[in-house]
Write an enzyme that holds these catalytic residues in place. Structure first.
Site, PDB file in Angstrom:
ATOM      1  N   LYS A 180      -0.675   5.364 -15.748  1.00 34.95           N
ATOM      2  CA  LYS A 180      -1.732   4.412 -15.337  1.00 34.95           C
ATOM      3  C   LYS A 180      -2.652   5.138 -14.375  1.00 34.95           C
ATOM      4  O   LYS A 180      -2.334   5.325 -13.206  1.00 34.95           O
ATOM      5  CB  LYS A 180      -1.082   3.208 -14.646  1.00 34.95           C
ATOM      6  CG  LYS A 180      -1.798   1.904 -14.844  1.00 34.95           C
ATOM      7  CD  LYS A 180      -3.083   1.649 -14.104  1.00 34.95           C
ATOM      8  CE  LYS A 180      -3.076   1.595 -12.609  1.00 34.95           C
ATOM      9  NZ  LYS A 180      -4.483   1.791 -12.099  1.00 34.95           N
ATOM     10  N   GLY A 233      -0.493   7.999  -4.152  1.00 34.54           N
ATOM     11  CA  GLY A 233      -1.517   7.083  -3.673  1.00 34.54           C
ATOM     12  C   GLY A 233      -1.275   6.740  -2.219  1.00 34.54           C
ATOM     13  O   GLY A 233      -0.685   7.533  -1.467  1.00 34.54           O
ATOM     14  N   SER A 234      -1.691   5.550  -1.841  1.00 36.18           N
ATOM     15  CA  SER A 234      -1.683   5.206  -0.419  1.00 36.18           C
ATOM     16  C   SER A 234      -0.365   4.543   0.003  1.00 36.18           C
ATOM     17  O   SER A 234       0.391   4.031  -0.833  1.00 36.18           O
ATOM     18  CB  SER A 234      -2.838   4.253  -0.132  1.00 36.18           C
ATOM     19  OG  SER A 234      -2.629   3.046  -0.828  1.00 36.18           O
ATOM     20  N   THR A 237       0.074   0.667  -0.935  1.00 31.75           N
ATOM     21  CA  THR A 237       0.429   0.467  -2.347  1.00 31.75           C
ATOM     22  C   THR A 237       1.872   0.896  -2.600  1.00 31.75           C
ATOM     23  O   THR A 237       2.604   0.241  -3.349  1.00 31.75           O
ATOM     24  CB  THR A 237      -0.530   1.258  -3.268  1.00 31.75           C
ATOM     25  OG1 THR A 237      -1.869   0.906  -2.934  1.00 31.75           O
ATOM     26  CG2 THR A 237      -0.276   0.961  -4.723  1.00 31.75           C
ATOM     27  N   ALA A 238       2.275   1.995  -1.960  1.00 35.38           N
ATOM     28  CA  ALA A 238       3.655   2.476  -2.134  1.00 35.38           C
ATOM     29  C   ALA A 238       4.662   1.415  -1.707  1.00 35.38           C
ATOM     30  O   ALA A 238       5.708   1.246  -2.338  1.00 35.38           O
ATOM     31  CB  ALA A 238       3.858   3.755  -1.323  1.00 35.38           C
ATOM     32  N   GLU A 255       4.307  10.108  -3.444  1.00 36.47           N
ATOM     33  CA  GLU A 255       3.497  11.141  -2.793  1.00 36.47           C
ATOM     34  C   GLU A 255       2.309  10.432  -2.163  1.00 36.47           C
ATOM     35  O   GLU A 255       1.425   9.951  -2.872  1.00 36.47           O
ATOM     36  CB  GLU A 255       3.056  12.183  -3.814  1.00 36.47           C
ATOM     37  CG  GLU A 255       4.255  12.921  -4.371  1.00 36.47           C
ATOM     38  CD  GLU A 255       3.901  13.976  -5.383  1.00 36.47           C
ATOM     39  OE1 GLU A 255       2.730  14.093  -5.749  1.00 36.47           O
ATOM     40  OE2 GLU A 255       4.822  14.685  -5.809  1.00 36.47           O
ATOM     41  N   CYS A 288      -5.443  14.485   0.075  1.00 42.14           N
ATOM     42  CA  CYS A 288      -4.284  13.991   0.840  1.00 42.14           C
ATOM     43  C   CYS A 288      -3.806  15.021   1.848  1.00 42.14           C
ATOM     44  O   CYS A 288      -3.347  14.683   2.936  1.00 42.14           O
ATOM     45  CB  CYS A 288      -3.150  13.629  -0.111  1.00 42.14           C
ATOM     46  SG  CYS A 288      -2.630  15.003  -1.157  1.00 42.14           S
ATOM     47  N   GLU A 384      -5.186   7.543   8.295  1.00 40.96           N
ATOM     48  CA  GLU A 384      -5.869   8.379   7.308  1.00 40.96           C
ATOM     49  C   GLU A 384      -7.242   7.784   6.974  1.00 40.96           C
ATOM     50  O   GLU A 384      -7.338   6.622   6.589  1.00 40.96           O
ATOM     51  CB  GLU A 384      -5.020   8.449   6.034  1.00 40.96           C
ATOM     52  CG  GLU A 384      -5.597   9.344   4.970  1.00 40.96           C
ATOM     53  CD  GLU A 384      -4.782   9.301   3.683  1.00 40.96           C
ATOM     54  OE1 GLU A 384      -4.490   8.195   3.196  1.00 40.96           O
ATOM     55  OE2 GLU A 384      -4.457  10.380   3.164  1.00 40.96           O
TER      56      GLU A 384
HETATM   57  P1  NAD Z   1      -4.159   3.542  -4.022  1.00 37.17           P
HETATM   58  O1  NAD Z   1      -2.792   3.413  -3.448  1.00 37.17           O
HETATM   59  O2  NAD Z   1      -5.161   2.516  -3.703  1.00 37.17           O
HETATM   60  O3  NAD Z   1      -4.077   3.581  -5.613  1.00 37.17           O
HETATM   61  C1  NAD Z   1      -3.349   4.548  -6.322  1.00 37.17           C
HETATM   62  C2  NAD Z   1      -2.964   4.006  -7.672  1.00 37.17           C
HETATM   63  O4  NAD Z   1      -2.104   2.890  -7.502  1.00 37.17           O
HETATM   64  C3  NAD Z   1      -4.135   3.508  -8.521  1.00 37.17           C
HETATM   65  O5  NAD Z   1      -3.922   3.880  -9.867  1.00 37.17           O
HETATM   66  C4  NAD Z   1      -4.028   2.006  -8.382  1.00 37.17           C
HETATM   67  O6  NAD Z   1      -4.566   1.290  -9.468  1.00 37.17           O
HETATM   68  C5  NAD Z   1      -2.523   1.830  -8.334  1.00 37.17           C
HETATM   69  N1  NAD Z   1      -2.067   0.562  -7.765  1.00 37.17           N
HETATM   70  C6  NAD Z   1      -2.678  -0.214  -6.849  1.00 37.17           C
HETATM   71  N2  NAD Z   1      -1.918  -1.307  -6.578  1.00 37.17           N
HETATM   72  C7  NAD Z   1      -0.807  -1.205  -7.342  1.00 37.17           C
HETATM   73  C8  NAD Z   1       0.363  -2.001  -7.502  1.00 37.17           C
HETATM   74  N3  NAD Z   1       0.537  -3.130  -6.821  1.00 37.17           N
HETATM   75  N4  NAD Z   1       1.306  -1.595  -8.373  1.00 37.17           N
HETATM   76  C9  NAD Z   1       1.156  -0.453  -9.059  1.00 37.17           C
HETATM   77  N5  NAD Z   1       0.081   0.350  -8.947  1.00 37.17           N
HETATM   78  C10 NAD Z   1      -0.894  -0.021  -8.101  1.00 37.17           C
HETATM   79  O7  NAD Z   1      -4.645   4.987  -3.613  1.00 37.17           O
HETATM   80  P2  NAD Z   1      -6.069   5.641  -3.871  1.00 37.17           P
HETATM   81  O8  NAD Z   1      -7.067   5.048  -2.933  1.00 37.17           O
HETATM   82  O9  NAD Z   1      -6.345   5.650  -5.337  1.00 37.17           O
HETATM   83  O10 NAD Z   1      -5.778   7.168  -3.448  1.00 37.17           O
HETATM   84  C11 NAD Z   1      -5.915   7.640  -2.156  1.00 37.17           C
HETATM   85  C12 NAD Z   1      -4.555   7.774  -1.518  1.00 37.17           C
HETATM   86  O11 NAD Z   1      -3.733   8.642  -2.280  1.00 37.17           O
HETATM   87  C13 NAD Z   1      -4.650   8.414  -0.127  1.00 37.17           C
HETATM   88  O12 NAD Z   1      -3.791   7.745   0.740  1.00 37.17           O
HETATM   89  C14 NAD Z   1      -4.153   9.827  -0.386  1.00 37.17           C
HETATM   90  O13 NAD Z   1      -3.633  10.479   0.739  1.00 37.17           O
HETATM   91  C15 NAD Z   1      -3.122   9.610  -1.426  1.00 37.17           C
HETATM   92  N6  NAD Z   1      -2.849  10.856  -2.156  1.00 37.17           N
HETATM   93  C16 NAD Z   1      -1.648  11.484  -1.958  1.00 37.17           C
HETATM   94  C17 NAD Z   1      -1.388  12.680  -2.597  1.00 37.17           C
HETATM   95  C18 NAD Z   1      -0.073  13.404  -2.413  1.00 37.17           C
HETATM   96  O14 NAD Z   1       0.233  14.258  -3.225  1.00 37.17           O
HETATM   97  N7  NAD Z   1       0.703  13.115  -1.384  1.00 37.17           N
HETATM   98  C19 NAD Z   1      -2.338  13.230  -3.456  1.00 37.17           C
HETATM   99  C20 NAD Z   1      -3.546  12.572  -3.620  1.00 37.17           C
HETATM  100  C21 NAD Z   1      -3.789  11.379  -2.976  1.00 37.17           C
END
Ligand code: NAD
Length: 487
Positions: A180, A233-234, A237-238, A255, A288, A384
C-alpha cells in the site's frame, strides 16, 4: 475514471493490481504534482473490500510461491531488477513528478538502488544457511520458512526505494505481498506491478492497493490471514497499526521518524562538518534519517555557523527536474503548512532564524532554515518537522554532547564529525541510534541492520535480519539413525 494516465510521457495505470488483474474502485482520489500543484490523475481509492480481495489473492498465491525453489525465486527477482533498469528513466521522471524529489538523484542514486534491492536480496537468499549442530547425536537444522502474506505500507518521501526495500526481501523469502503506497505518491508502485508481471512473477504474489491509510489501512493490518506487517512512516500511524495488528499478534517491523543529532567536535574538519550539515537539507529535509539537530562544540560554533550560512544560502531551490536544482518543493501544501507551523511556534518561543524561517513566494517551497536559541525541551528540538529546518545548539565536552544527542524520544541515526578516532569510538558507543555515521552521512549497505531505537522503530531489516523478520525460523531436531533399534 480513466484507467490510465500519462505522466511526463509515461503511461501509468491508476487501478489497483490484485491477483494479476487491474481492478477499479467506486471512488478515486486526486494525485497532485508538488512541482506545479497540477492534478496528475484520479487514482483508484481502495477500502476494506479491496483490502480483502488483495489479501485473498496473496493467500491463494502463497503455497505455490513458497514452494518455488530459492533459485527460481532469485531468477525472477533479478528479472524484476532488469525491468527496473530498463525503465529507469521512466521511473525516475514519474517519481520526481509525483513527489518532487530531485530527478538527478532519482536517476543516479535512487532507481539504481531500487534495482539493487532486488538483486541484493535475490543473491542473499542463496547464501542463507546455518550450520547444523548436534545435541547428543541429534541433528538441529535451522531453516527460514516462508511466513505467508505480508502487508507492506510505505510513505511518500522515497516511495519506490522504501517499497522495494520491503518487497524484495519479502518476495525472496517466499512470501506474497500486499503493498500500500502513500496516497501522496502512489504512481511508481503501479509501474512496479507492471514490471514484476513482465518479469514473470506469478499472479497474486505481488498485489498493490491504493488509498488513504485511514480507509484501507485497518482492514489490511488487522486481517487474520496476514502474517507480517512492515511499515515505514510516522510514529502516530505506527501506534494505530500496532494496535490493529495486535488483534492477531501479527509480527511488525516499524521504521519510523527521527530527530537525529549531528555532532560537530572542535577537532573536526570544519569544511567536512559544514558539508555534512548542509546535506541535511536534501529532499527538502523530508528524510527520516536527517540530522536535524546540529550540536556544535562551543569554541567552533561561530566559525561553523559562518561557513554553514555561506554554503546553505548558495543552495538553489527550484524545479526538481532541473539538473542545477539542489532543493525541490515540499510534497504537499499541508506539509508546507505543517513545517511553517513548527517554525513560527519556535520563533514565538524565542528561537532566532539565522537563515530562512519562511515560505518562498510561489510554489511549495520552504526556505532552508537554521534556528538558534532553542531550548532542549522545546517542540522544535523534540519533534520531527520533516522539512528543511535545522536547529543549532552548542555544547562543551563529550558528556554534554552525548546528553543532548540522546535527549529525545527518538533514536534513528546520529552523525559525528571529529578528527579523533578514539573520541569517535567513545561517543558512538554512547549514542542511542540504529545507525551512527562518523565523518560521513547516508552511507547505507544492504548487508547492515537498519532500523531505529526508542520510538524510531521496532526491529531491524537488512541482510539476514530481513529474512529473520519475513520468515518463520524453524529448528528441526532429528534423532540419530537407529535410535529406536532395540535389538
Ligand atoms: P504516515 O505515517 O502519515 O503515512 C505512511 C503510510 O501509512 C501511508 O501509506 C499512509 O497511507 C499509511 N497509513 C496512514 N494511516 C494508516 C492506518 N491507520 N493504517 C495503515 N496505514 C496507514 O507517514 P508519511 O507522512 O507518509 O511519512 C513521513 C514519516 O515517515 C516521517 O515520520 C518519516 O520520518 C518516516 N519515515 C521513516 C523512515 C525510516 O526508514 N525510519 C523512512 C522514511 C520515512
Amino acid at each position: 475514471m480513466p484507467e490510465r494516465i500519462t505522466v511526463a510521457g509515461v503511461s501509468v495505470d491508476t487501478r489497483h493490481w490484485i491477483g494479476g488483474r487491474r481492478v477499479a474502485s467506486d471512488g478515486t482520489f486526486a494525485d497532485y504534482s508538488p512541482i506545479d500543484g497540477s492534478v496528475l490523475g484520479e487514482i483508484a481509492r481502495g477500502g476494506p473490500a479491496e483490502a480483502e480481495a488483495a489479501v485473498a489473492a496473496a493467500r491463494d498465491a502463497f503455497p505455490a510461491w513458497a514452494a518455488t525453489s530459492r533459485g527460481a525465486r532469485a531468477r525472477i527477482l533479478h528479472a524484476i531488477a532488469d525491468g527496473v533498469e530498463k525503465r529507469l528513466e521512466e521511473l525516475a521522471i514519474v517519481e520526481t513528478t509525483d513527489n518532487g524529489a530531485l530527478l538527478r538523484s532519482h536517476r543516479r542514486g535512487v532507481m539504481p538502488r531500487v534495482a539493487h534491492n532486488f538483486r541484493f536480496f535475490a543473491d542473499w537468499l542463496l547464501t542463507l544457511e546455518h550450520e547444523d549442530f548436534d545435541t547428543r547425536g541429534h541433528t538441529n537444522r535451522v531453516s527460514w520458512d516462508p511466513a505467508g502474506p505480508c502487508v507492506l505500507i510505505t510513505p511518500w518521501n522515497a516511495p519506490l526505494m522504501l517499497a522495494t526495500w520491503k518487497v524484495a526481501p519479502a518476495l525472496a523469502a517466499g512470501n506474497t505481498v500486499v503493498l500500500k503506497p502513500a496516497e501522496w505518491s502512489p504512481l511508481t508502485a503501479s509501474l512496479l506491478a507492471d514490471i514484476a508481471a513482465e518479469a514473470g512473477l506469478p499472479a497474486g504474489v505481488l498485489n498493490v492497493v491504493q488509498g488513504y491509510g485511514s480507509e484501507i489501512g485497518d482492514a489490511l493490518t488487522s486481517h487474520p490471514d496476514v502474517r507480517r506487517v512492515s511499515f515505514t512512516g510516522s510514529v502516530p500511524t505506527a501506534r494505530r497499526i500496532a494496535a490493529s495488528a495486535a488483534a492477531n499478534l501479527t509480527p511488525l517491523s516499524l521504521e519510523l521518524g527521527g530527530k537525529s543529532p549531528l555532532l560537530v567536535f572542535a577537532d573536526a574538519d570544519l569544511d567536512l562538518a559544514v558539508d555534512l550539515a548542509v546535506e541535511q537539507y536534501d529532499n527538502a529535509g523530508q528524510v527520516c534519517l536527517a540530522g536535524t539537530r546540529l550540536l556544535v562544540e562551543e569554541q567552533v560554533a561561530e566559525e561553523f555557523t559562518r561557513r554553514f550560512v555561506e554554503k546553505a544560502t548558495a543552495l538553489r531551490q527550484g524545479d526538481p527536474r532541473d539538473e542545477s536544482t539542489d532543493i525541490g518543493p515540499t510534497i504537499h501544501p499541508r506539509q508546507l503548512e505543517k513545517i511553517d507551523g513548527f517554525v513560527q511556534r519556535a520563533v514565538a518561543a524565542g528561537a532566532r532564524a539565522v537563515i530562512g524561517g519562511h515560505r518562498e513566494d510561489g510554489g511549495q517551497f520552504y526556505a532552508p532554515t537554521l534556528l538558534t536559541d532553542v531550548a532542549q525541551d522545546s517542540e522544535i528540538v523534540q519533534e520531527e518537522v520533516f522539512g528543511p529546518v535545522l536547529t543549532l545548539q552548542t555544547f562543551t565536552g563529550e558528556d554534554e554532547a552525548v546528553r543532548l544527542a540522546n535527549d529525545t524520544r527518538f533514536g534513528l541515526a546520529a552523525t559525528v564529525a571529529t578528527g579523533d578516532r578514539e573520541r569517535a569510538e567513545r561517543v558512538s558507543a554512547r549514542l542511542v541510534a540504529g545507525t551512527v555515521w562518523v565523518n560521513c552521512f547516508f552511507v547505507r549497505d544492504l548487508r547492515a541492520p537498519f532500523g531505529g531505537s526508542r520510538q524510531s522503530g521496532v526491529g531491524r531489516e537488512g541482510g539476514t535480519w530481513s529474512f529473520d523478520f519475513y520468515c518463520d525460523l524453524k529448528n528441526t531436531v532429528t534423532a540419530p539413525k537407529g535410535w529406536n533399534d532395540h535389538g
